[in-house]
Design an enzyme around this catalytic site. Structure first.
Site, PDB file in Angstrom:
ATOM      1  CD1 TRP A 152      62.382  20.890   1.502  1.00 31.68           C
ATOM      2  CD2 TRP A 152      60.919  20.248   3.055  1.00 31.68           C
ATOM      3  NE1 TRP A 152      62.042  22.006   2.234  1.00 31.68           N
ATOM      4  CE2 TRP A 152      61.150  21.635   3.201  1.00 31.68           C
ATOM      5  CE3 TRP A 152      60.035  19.623   3.936  1.00 31.68           C
ATOM      6  CZ2 TRP A 152      60.532  22.399   4.182  1.00 31.68           C
ATOM      7  CZ3 TRP A 152      59.403  20.390   4.914  1.00 31.68           C
ATOM      8  CH2 TRP A 152      59.660  21.749   5.036  1.00 31.68           C
ATOM      9  CG  ASN A 153      55.838  20.037   1.342  1.00 27.48           C
ATOM     10  OD1 ASN A 153      56.316  19.838   0.227  1.00 27.48           O
ATOM     11  ND2 ASN A 153      54.740  20.753   1.516  1.00 27.48           N
ATOM     12  CE  LYS A 176      67.770  18.932  -7.601  1.00 25.93           C
ATOM     13  NZ  LYS A 176      67.089  18.945  -6.283  1.00 25.93           N
ATOM     14  CB  SER A 230      59.989  28.978  -1.904  1.00 23.74           C
ATOM     15  OG  SER A 230      61.075  29.189  -2.796  1.00 23.74           O
ATOM     16  CD  GLU A 251      51.303  23.850  -4.838  1.00 16.50           C
ATOM     17  OE1 GLU A 251      51.561  24.660  -3.913  1.00 16.50           O
ATOM     18  OE2 GLU A 251      51.415  22.618  -4.726  1.00 16.50           O
ATOM     19  CG  LEU A 252      54.923  29.612  -6.953  1.00 18.33           C
ATOM     20  CD1 LEU A 252      55.227  31.015  -7.466  1.00 18.33           C
ATOM     21  CD2 LEU A 252      56.148  28.708  -7.095  1.00 18.33           C
ATOM     22  CB  CYS A 285      51.938  24.384  -0.154  1.00 16.69           C
ATOM     23  SG  CYS A 285      51.018  23.085  -0.998  1.00 16.69           S
TER      24      CYS A 285
END
Length: 482
Positions: A152-153, A176, A230, A251-252, A285
């Site tokens: 969402w960011n 998604k 996350s 990409e966490l 992130c």
């Protein structure tokens, strides 16, 4: 008040309500009030999308690389042409100021254009042969339908990055997006469709994230997964992808350290860091989030950043004077408050901020003041857990080796930053900081030209740069006897 009902699932060429009984409210972070709702996808919607994406793959991969490239460039142009309207949607559902929303859309358009051009250059090669009367060669081919999951960011930029790379490689995509921010993503999809991407080649499912992800990953139709989000969710999706023997790009989360060396130009460092630290209310992130400052500069750095924080105008994103919007949701506000409280209990000093606040003229909303924390001990939660908010926790150091040890102490490694005027220090830090991307006297890490991704618990795989399409391609070897 009756909420507007939105049809936000794009399946098999149609925008439609999901078949689930689950209704998801869209909440304006600046007011904490719902303004619309949509119905989540169900098993039947997902299965229909899976059937359609296989047809879409056959249609889209049959187009030439030049045709696909031209279509993507048209999509980028449409995104720019509609940027004002899309930015307003983005501000409403995500909270970021209008200027930042416009910047995100421009970044998305640039990434689409980059991937459009990279798609024209996908090529195999002829290889030296060790056998007479034989020819060795390779062919690059699209891997197949892709499931892309975005947070969402940055719902437009991150979606555009994944979608355009997959499409440029010749793949179809089921997107998604985050449940909180589907409206702007839906408008982005319309730009691709209007540009000429077959609707069955680019679809979107919303709501019921656990159901959608599990069913997409398990399906034989999906051949590649790409996820940004996350670490906890990334681990779960990686397990599911592993059981299905499917490649996945992750990409966490991170917790990016900043090292301010003794020889750093403090004014330059604060100016550079300030322009990104409070962007999107710190919900980035690769946001600088642990500040290790040489003891010579520490107090001056704290006071300089506190001045920036105090002069930041916190408010609703649709107000022209706002320079920092609200946090995206209530859980972020609670999390930030808990980290600040813990830091104080561990002996940190709140120099400015440290509390939730109201926007001018607002009585509700997920606002939190930009907060500078000094003398933060290493064991404080804010130094161990990614804050994902407008927090600046500062700790001093004496030697560069000590700073590097502190910076590399966590098992995450997405981004890191250092400020120095010494070439030897710059080289030492760029080679030894454990991160997928390192900024030396710069905070501009994610560009269309620069590969981006993490190491250790921050994931694996790279997006952007010349490698942007690699994850969506497979190499076929051909040996021809003459």
């Amino acid at each position: 008040m009756e909420l507007e009902q939105l049809a936000l699932n794009n399946v098999d060429g149609q925008w439609r309500d999901g078949g689930s009984t689950i209704l998801v409210d869209l909440i304006n972070p600046a007011t904490a009030q719902p303004f619309a709702q949509y119905r989540a996808a169900d098993e039947q919607d997902i299965d229909l999308a899976l059937q359609a994406t296989q047809r879409g793959f056959a249609l889209w991969r049959a187009r030439t690389a030049l045709e696909r490239s031209d279509t993507l460039r048209k999509a980028a142009a449409l995104l720019r042409a509609q940027s004002q309207d899309i930015a307003a949607l983005l501000t409403r559902e995500q909270g970021k100021p209008g200027v930042e929303a416009q910047r995100e859309i421009e970044q998305a358009a640039q990434m689409i254009e980059w991937n459009a051009e990279e798609g024209r250059r996908v090529a195999g090669e002829n290889l030296p042969t060790r056998m007479p009367n034989a020819r060795f060669s390779t062919i690059k081919e699209p891997i197949g339908p892709v499931a892309a999951f975005t947070p969402w960011n940055f719902p437009i930029m991150l979606s555009a990055m994944k979608v355009s790379a997959a499409l440029a490689a010749g793949c179809s995509v089921v997107l998604k997006p985050a449940d909180e921010t589907p409206m702007a993503a839906a408008r982005m999809l319309r730009c691709f469709h209007e540009a000429g991407v077959p609707e069955v080649a680019l679809q979107m499912l919303v709501g019921a994230p656990a159901l959608i992800s599990a069913r997409l990953i398990a399906s034989d139709a999906i051949r590649k997964i790409s996820f940004t989000g996350s670490t906890a969710v990334g681990r779960l999706l990686a397990e599911q992808a592993g059981r299905a023997l499917k490649p996945i790009t992750l990409e966490l989360g991170g917790h990016a350290p900043v090292v301010i060396c003794e020889d750093a130009d403090l004014k330059t460092a604060v100016a550079a860091l300030a322009q990104i630290k409070l962007r999107n209310a710190g919900q980035i992130c690769a946001n600088p989030s642990r500040f290790f400052v040489h003891q010579r500069h520490c107090e001056a750095f704290v006071q300089a950043f506190a001045d920036v924080a105090r002069n930041t105008v916190v408010g609703a994103g649709d107000q022209a004077a706002t320079t920092m919007g609200p946090l995206a949701n209530a859980r972020r506000q609670r999390s930030i408050a808990a980290l600040v409280e813990d830091a104080q209990q561990q002996g940190a000093r709140v120099v400015c901020g440290g509390q939730a606040c109201d926007s001018a003229g607002q009585t509700q909303g997920y606002f939190y003041l930009p907060t500078v924390l000094a003398d933060v001990p290493t064991h404080a939660r804010v130094m161990q857990e990614e804050p994902f908010g407008p927090l600046v926790p500062v700790q001093s150091f004496e030697t560069l080796e000590q700073a590097l040890s502190l910076a590399n102490a966590l098992p995450v490694g997405l981004a890191a930053f250092a400020f120095t005027q010494s070439l030897s220090h710059a080289r030492y830090l760029s080679e030894n900081l454990k991160a997928g991307a390192v900024g030396i006297n710069s905070v501009m890490l994610m560009q269309p030209e620069t590969p981006f991704g993490g190491v250790q618990d921050s994931g694996f795989g790279r997006e952007n740069g010349r490698q942007s399409l690699d994850a969506f391609l497979v190499t076929r070897s051909v040996v021809t006897a003459c």
